[in-house]
Design a protein around this motif. Structure first.
Motif, PDB file in Angstrom:
ATOM      1  N   PHE A 395       0.813  -1.214   0.000  1.00  0.00           N
ATOM      2  CA  PHE A 395       0.000   0.000   0.000  1.00  0.00           C
ATOM      3  C   PHE A 395       0.852   1.272   0.000  1.00  0.00           C
ATOM      4  CE2 PHE A 395      -3.749  -2.217   2.353  1.00  0.00           C
ATOM      5  CZ  PHE A 395      -4.001  -2.947   1.211  1.00  0.00           C
ATOM      6  N   ARG A 397       2.817   2.432   2.227  1.00  0.00           N
ATOM      7  CA  ARG A 397       2.719   3.195   3.466  1.00  0.00           C
ATOM      8  C   ARG A 397       4.079   3.762   3.838  1.00  0.00           C
ATOM      9  NH1 ARG A 397      -1.970   3.502   5.960  1.00  0.00           N
ATOM     10  NH2 ARG A 397      -3.497   1.845   5.616  1.00  0.00           N
ATOM     11  N   ALA A 481      -1.612  -0.273   8.728  1.00  0.00           N
ATOM     12  CA  ALA A 481      -1.456   1.117   9.171  1.00  0.00           C
ATOM     13  C   ALA A 481      -0.649   1.160  10.464  1.00  0.00           C
ATOM     14  CB  ALA A 481      -2.823   1.757   9.378  1.00  0.00           C
ATOM     15  N   GLU A 482      -0.973   0.247  11.364  1.00  0.00           N
ATOM     16  CA  GLU A 482      -0.280   0.207  12.643  1.00  0.00           C
ATOM     17  C   GLU A 482       1.165  -0.251  12.475  1.00  0.00           C
ATOM     18  OE1 GLU A 482      -3.270  -0.775  11.979  1.00  0.00           O
ATOM     19  OE2 GLU A 482      -4.647  -0.153  13.556  1.00  0.00           O
TER      20      GLU A 482
ATOM     21  N   TYR B  30     -13.146  -5.106   7.392  1.00  0.00           N
ATOM     22  CA  TYR B  30     -13.165  -4.944   8.848  1.00  0.00           C
ATOM     23  C   TYR B  30     -11.752  -4.821   9.397  1.00  0.00           C
ATOM     24  CZ  TYR B  30     -17.975  -6.621   8.393  1.00  0.00           C
ATOM     25  OH  TYR B  30     -19.283  -6.785   8.036  1.00  0.00           O
ATOM     26  N   SER B  31     -11.671  -4.092  10.480  1.00  0.00           N
ATOM     27  CA  SER B  31     -10.360  -3.909  11.091  1.00  0.00           C
ATOM     28  C   SER B  31     -10.273  -4.737  12.362  1.00  0.00           C
ATOM     29  CB  SER B  31     -10.160  -2.434  11.416  1.00  0.00           C
ATOM     30  OG  SER B  31     -11.111  -2.033  12.369  1.00  0.00           O
ATOM     31  N   CYS B  32      -9.068  -4.862  12.852  1.00  0.00           N
ATOM     32  CA  CYS B  32      -8.846  -5.659  14.052  1.00  0.00           C
ATOM     33  C   CYS B  32      -9.400  -4.935  15.270  1.00  0.00           C
ATOM     34  CB  CYS B  32      -7.353  -5.892  14.212  1.00  0.00           C
ATOM     35  SG  CYS B  32      -6.906  -6.684  15.770  1.00  0.00           S
ATOM     36  N   ALA B  34      -8.704  -5.838  18.466  1.00  0.00           N
ATOM     37  CA  ALA B  34      -7.962  -6.182  19.674  1.00  0.00           C
ATOM     38  C   ALA B  34      -7.680  -4.925  20.489  1.00  0.00           C
ATOM     39  CB  ALA B  34      -6.663  -6.865  19.303  1.00  0.00           C
ATOM     40  N   GLY B  36      -5.121  -4.909  22.668  1.00  0.00           N
ATOM     41  CA  GLY B  36      -3.965  -5.595  23.257  1.00  0.00           C
ATOM     42  C   GLY B  36      -4.226  -7.086  23.236  1.00  0.00           C
ATOM     43  N   PRO B 113      -9.064  -3.697  -0.596  1.00  0.00           N
ATOM     44  CA  PRO B 113      -8.961  -3.369   0.822  1.00  0.00           C
ATOM     45  C   PRO B 113      -7.845  -4.143   1.530  1.00  0.00           C
ATOM     46  CG  PRO B 113     -10.964  -4.615   0.360  1.00  0.00           C
ATOM     47  CD  PRO B 113     -10.347  -4.310  -0.955  1.00  0.00           C
ATOM     48  N   SER B 114      -7.454  -5.273   0.956  1.00  0.00           N
ATOM     49  CA  SER B 114      -6.449  -6.089   1.625  1.00  0.00           C
ATOM     50  C   SER B 114      -5.211  -6.203   0.752  1.00  0.00           C
ATOM     51  CB  SER B 114      -7.010  -7.492   1.874  1.00  0.00           C
ATOM     52  OG  SER B 114      -5.968  -8.420   2.016  1.00  0.00           O
ATOM     53  N   ARG B 196     -10.686   3.310  10.164  1.00  0.00           N
ATOM     54  CA  ARG B 196      -9.708   2.658  11.035  1.00  0.00           C
ATOM     55  C   ARG B 196      -8.667   1.915  10.207  1.00  0.00           C
ATOM     56  NH1 ARG B 196      -8.794  -1.042  15.468  1.00  0.00           N
ATOM     57  NH2 ARG B 196      -6.521  -0.896  15.503  1.00  0.00           N
ATOM     58  N   ARG B 197      -9.138   1.239   9.167  1.00  0.00           N
ATOM     59  CA  ARG B 197      -8.193   0.437   8.380  1.00  0.00           C
ATOM     60  C   ARG B 197      -7.207   1.307   7.654  1.00  0.00           C
ATOM     61  NH1 ARG B 197      -8.807  -5.365   5.999  1.00  0.00           N
ATOM     62  NH2 ARG B 197      -6.619  -5.007   5.653  1.00  0.00           N
ATOM     63  N   SER B 198      -7.675   2.450   7.183  1.00  0.00           N
ATOM     64  CA  SER B 198      -6.731   3.228   6.399  1.00  0.00           C
ATOM     65  C   SER B 198      -5.844   4.096   7.276  1.00  0.00           C
ATOM     66  CB  SER B 198      -7.450   4.051   5.340  1.00  0.00           C
ATOM     67  OG  SER B 198      -8.283   4.979   5.977  1.00  0.00           O
ATOM     68  N   SER B 199      -6.350   4.552   8.431  1.00  0.00           N
ATOM     69  CA  SER B 199      -5.531   5.462   9.234  1.00  0.00           C
ATOM     70  C   SER B 199      -4.908   4.770  10.437  1.00  0.00           C
ATOM     71  CB  SER B 199      -6.388   6.621   9.729  1.00  0.00           C
ATOM     72  OG  SER B 199      -7.274   6.155  10.727  1.00  0.00           O
ATOM     73  N   GLY B 200      -5.462   3.632  10.830  1.00  0.00           N
ATOM     74  CA  GLY B 200      -4.977   2.988  12.052  1.00  0.00           C
ATOM     75  C   GLY B 200      -5.696   3.492  13.294  1.00  0.00           C
ATOM     76  N   TYR B 201      -6.570   4.488  13.144  1.00  0.00           N
ATOM     77  CA  TYR B 201      -7.260   5.041  14.304  1.00  0.00           C
ATOM     78  C   TYR B 201      -8.742   5.211  14.032  1.00  0.00           C
ATOM     79  CZ  TYR B 201      -2.522   6.165  15.632  1.00  0.00           C
ATOM     80  OH  TYR B 201      -1.203   6.064  15.929  1.00  0.00           O
TER      81      TYR B 201
END
Ligand code: SF4
Ligand code: SF4
Ligand code: SF4
Ligand code: SF4
Lengths: 503, 426
Positions: A395, A397, A481-482, B30-32, B34, B36, B113-114, B196-201
């Motif tokens: 992607f 990134r 992203a993470e 869908y995003s994770c 978790a 932690g 998306p993946s 969330r998936r694209s930004s991580g937040y």
């Protein structure tokens, strides 16, 4: 295990039983108890006790299909002394016998007002909910006045929303409350402040029907011990790790279906059976086609039989026959055993761990001058972080230019030597990236990695380096992203820390 | 996809026909969840399946293909499809990748998306059609792409069909009073996933700030007479609860409110998860009346309080837990395959409990096309459909697909597991 049945009352169940009994490929051992299990997938040695008799059986796989128990909750509702309180199962019995006897009305006959209580002593579930709604309908149709007190209607299964609607139309009164209403100890009165009607509501039920709690089968604990499998918190025979889905357990070749693994609807139980059949067939197929080569093997000359590997293997792939033997069928090649063997007696075929250590350190050859970006070696679990990293690259990134990604079969396989050799070769920082807790394919690989990285951090401190140079993080496959954020973060702090002085 | 993967282990040729350019259905977005610790949302399993399907040699992918007709001729199905042009060569992919980074052209390219979507880039044909004189203005990056490529027709022959067309998320625009998407900070749960998936937040769209006060509205488009959707979509409660927990882990101290009717269970160890949620979040058992614009782009949720007065509350972000609806093509697919729909419009699983379909029809609907299901349930049910299919092919003696007689379990028992014979040590 042998012939316990979950009472689903599916039509045709009995015919199916009879038909099954005819089959030559199946043997029934009524009354047999499993008392021992050795071996691995493809070759389990089971010890069964049937009365006086002791049987030794060999089996390729074990499928657990134990039923669950339900216990009434009179005490939880303060109704132990109430004469008019019965369990849901008891009510269902009464309704069925009523049907078969035609005159069974006498059992319920004198009751007029019937109240159900559920969801206050435990979370309900769609299986119980369906039973409650069906019972309500049957009672409504016979003209009883019914009401139900519940916290949440658990309608998450086919047709339940409509069933609840039908009950409402037939006259059932639904009280949805956040807390259990006041119930007099003799069960004579139920009282609550109704949030919708905004006044106190009292009813005087002739009969109170109580929810029950589902408990795992009485044998579960013993079976889990004998088979050396982990249970979930409630004691069902499948833990919560997502890699077990649908019907696997943490021991290769041991499967759990239906009520053995949780509270299941009849539909799910049926689907579990199909899943188990195909999963079994998958193992059988690989056995026939010899698909699995040995993944990990033990050099007998080096092994000192300390049994570390036997205790550690998260998949139950190592059996004991004088010395530890790795089953080629069951081994998942996670490499945990190899990384912890004190004798370095185990090699993992497709990914010799030393090679991995090397591939990390070998690829570090950036010059040492200060203007260069920090060099980061990220050891990434192949099941999660590595995939996240690859997606991050795909992607485009934002990633540190000094990043070297090394895939490991499991984050738990990293060891001191790998880390130290990377540091010596000039890595400025190390990332160990594994799966989230509870989602590790090798069960405790990530916990191991976390612990290791902590210990290695202390070692770094001892030699005068910041422990910030080694970090453990968890990721899922879809967290590109993470991945980018973590590696960037690491880069930033390495810029502050400066070059690795050991290099 | 699950079904194809399960089938791929057998000696069969599998044609996987996908309407969109990318495999994975809704779930691949869908995003994770978790915090932690894994919350068991199973999103990463979809990712894993996608990876494995790419590796399966006997699965033939037909992406961007729409089924135009199905004919049953003497025991085989002939599926006529029309496939939009793919640009799957390395060169074309590279060109698309560059085009995606070219200002003003981003919308013309779709990215999977993946990371496992292969090919990863596709041309957004509808965007192309909307711009008639595109050919003249193409930037350098797109010069190598033949934008005049024509769709092509294919004829696929099959002995059995598994319709697994998934579901459609409820479109919240249908509830006008919620002002979606006019209010930028009223989002559907699916929108939130994509952010969330694209930004991580979990960011709110208007200003990419981290929201502190968040409202979830449950049962949007489910359990509703007004919408004619008299079912519980099953996934939205666990889904929203997990998302809320992930949000709280990401932004400790955030205040989360749920507007709901009944709380459904969340995974198998629900008892513990739900009791944590009940203490961490605020629950208001009411369906809000409407959502209005407020200061600072913060939507105002209005609802009837217990005292019969209208309450107004402002939130930084409102997430609508949209339900599952039958796919828009269900009726057409059912007609073509001559199978039934249930009263809600989902495909009816035709096979009996013993896994046999009627002699003429070798059709086994799978997954959320047959009704609301979460990821795990869809996968499980897909395997069940595969088992039914194999049994059926086996009984018709059509093909040697390695389904051994000795393992001929029938699924109606659900409790019998005599597996002490089928294995022989090598
Ligand atoms: S850990 Fe190593 S030394 Fe110990 S038993 Fe296993 S192979 Fe032998
Ligand atoms: S590699 Fe992993 S699965 Fe294989 S024997 Fe070692 S610990 Fe067990
Ligand atoms: S929370 Fe979901 S995506 Fe994340 S690891 Fe667990 S199952 Fe996978
Ligand atoms: S799962 Fe929850 S939000 Fe979704 S329809 Fe059911 S009750 Fe409503």
């Amino acid at each position: 295990m042998f012939g316990h049945a979950f009472p689903v009352n599916e039509e045709g169940q009995n015919d199916a039983d009879a038909e099954l009994r005819q089959r030559e490929s199946l043997r029934f051992l009524p009354g047999a108890r499993l008392t021992g299990c050795r071996g691995t997938l493809g070759n389990f040695k089971l010890r069964l006790e049937s009365g006086e008799e002791i049987l030794e059986e060999t089996a390729g796989a074990v499928v657990l299909a134990c039923e669950m128990r339900s216990v009434p909750l009179f005490a939880s509702y303060g109704l132990s002394g109430a004469r008019n309180a019965i369990s849901l199962s008891r009510l269902e019995e009464m309704l069925t016998s009523q049907k078969s006897e035609e005159n069974g009305a006498s059992l319920l006959g004198r009751a007029e007002q019937i109240a159900f209580l559920s969801g206050f002593a435990r979370e309900g579930d769609p299986v119980s909910q369906r039973r409650i709604l069906n019972s309500l309908r049957a009672l409504d149709e016979q003209g009883y006045r019914t009401s139900i007190y519940t916290r949440d209607l658990k309608v998450a299964d086919d047709g339940l929303v409509e069933l609840a609607k039908t009950d409402r139309q037939l006259g059932t009164i639904f009280f949805k409350l956040d807390e259990c209403p006041d119930i007099s100890p003799d069960g004579g009165e139920i009282r609550h402040n109704d949030p919708v009607l905004e006044r106190e509501v009292r009813i005087h039920p002739d009969l109170i029907v109580l929810e029950e709690r589902f408990l795992p089968g009485p044998e579960n604990e013993r079976l889990a011990r004998i088979l050396n499998i982990t249970t979930n918190e409630d004691g069902f025979l499948q833990d919560e790790n997502i890699h077990r889905l649908p019907v696997r357990t943490n021991r290769m070749g041991v499967f759990a279906v239906g009520a053995a693994r949780g509270i299941m609807t009849p539909g799910q139980t049926r689907s579990d059976a199909a899943n188990a059949a195909l999963a079994l067939q998958e193992e059988f197929q690989s056995l026939q086609r010899n698909l699995f080569g040995t993944r990990a093997f033990i050099d007998e000359d080096k092994c000192c039989v300390c049994l570390t590997c036997y205790r550690l293997c998260p998949h139950g792939a190592i059996s004991l026959e004088q010395r530890p033997v790795i089953s080629s069928l069951a081994c998942q090649g996670c490499g945990l055993c190899a990384s912890q063997c004190p004798q370095e007696a185990i090699s993992v075929l497709d990914s010799r761990l030393e090679d991995i250590g090397h591939s990390g350190s070998e690829r570090i050859h950036a010059p040492k001058n200060a203007g260069q970006p920090p060099r980061i070696v990220a050891y990434c679990c192949r099941n999660s972080a590595y995939e996240a990293g690859m997606a991050a690259y795909a992607f485009n990134r934002d990633l540190p230019s000094g990043l070297i990604v090394v895939d490991v079969p499991c984050a738990g396989t990293i060891n001191r030597d790998m880390i130290l050799s990377s540091l010596k070769k000039g890595a400025d920082g190390l990332l160990i990236l594994g799966c989230h807790f509870g989602a590790c394919k090798s069960t405790w690989g990530n916990a191991f990695a976390c612990h290791q990285s902590d210990r290695l951090g202390s070692i770094l401190e001892e030699v005068g380096l910041s422990r910030e140079r080694i970090r453990f993080r968890t990721l899922a496959e879809n967290m590109d992203a993470e991945f980018s954020a973590f590696t960037r973060e690491m880069e930033e702090s390495l810029v502050h820390l400066g070059r690795n002085p050991l290099a | 996809m699950s079904a194809a993967l399960e089938l791929s282990r057998h000696d069969l040729d599998i044609h996987l026909i996908e309407k969109s350019h990318f495999l994975g259905g809704q779930a691949i977005h869908y995003s994770c969840k978790a915090n932690g610790t894994c919350q068991g949302c199973n999103a990463c399993l979809v990712e894993e399946q996608l990876k494995r399907i790419n590796e399966a040699e006997n699965v033939h992918l037909h992406l961007a293909s729409r089924i135009r007709g199905i004919e049953q001729k003497g025991g085989t199905y002939q599926l006529e499809t029309r496939q939009l042009p793919l640009f799957d060569s390395e060169e074309e992919q590279e060109a698309l990748g560059r085009l995606a980074l070219t200002k003003g052209w981003e919308h013309v390219v779709q990215r999977g998306p993946s990371g496992h979507n292969s090919p990863l880039y596709a041309l957004n044909w509808s965007a192309i059609e909307e711009t008639p004189d595109l050919a003249e203005t193409v930037p350098e990056a797109a010069k190598r792409l033949n934008l005049k490529k024509k769709p092509r027709s294919e004829l696929i022959q099959a002995e059995a069909v598994i319709p697994a067309t998934g579901f459609q998320p409820f479109d919240p625009r249908r509830i006008g009073t919620f002002n979606y998407p006019r209010l930028s900070n009223v989002v559907s749960a699916l929108d939130m996933e994509k952010i969330r998936r694209s930004s991580g937040y979990h960011l709110r769209p208007s200003d990419s700030a981290r929201p502190g006060r968040i409202a979830f509205i449950q049962c949007v488009g489910s359990r509703s007479m007004a919408q004619g959707n008299l079912w519980c979509s099953r996934v939205c409660c666990p889904y929203a609860l997990r998302m809320a927990r992930a949000m709280q882990a990401e932004q400790p101290g955030s205040e989360i409110t749920f507007f709901y009717m009944d709380l459904q269970n969340c995974g198998r160890n629900s008892e513990k998860t739900l009791s944590t949620c009940r203490s961490d979040f605020r629950f208001v058992r009411i369906m809000p009346v409407d959502i209005l614009p407020g200061d600072n782009d913060s939507p105002i949720v209005r609802y009837m309080s217990r005292e019969e007065t209208i309450q107004e509350e402002s939130f930084d972000l409102v997430v609508l837990s949209v339900g599952m609806e039958p796919g828009p093509e269900n009726a057409r697919i059912a007609r073509m395959l001559d199978i039934g729909l249930n009263r809600h419009g989902f495909l009816r699983a035709e096979s009996g409990p013993d896994g046999t379909s009627s002699q003429e029809k070798v059709v086994f609907p799978a997954g959320a096309a047959t009704g609301p299901k979460d990821i795990a349930e869809s996968m499980e049910q897909a395997t069940e459909a595969v088992k039914d299919l194999l049994v059926s092919l086996n009984s018709q003696g059509k093909k040697n697909h390695g389904y051994e007689r000795s393992l001929d379990f029938h699924a109606n028992t659900g409790h019998r597991s005599g597996s002490d014979r089928p294995y022989r040590s090598p």
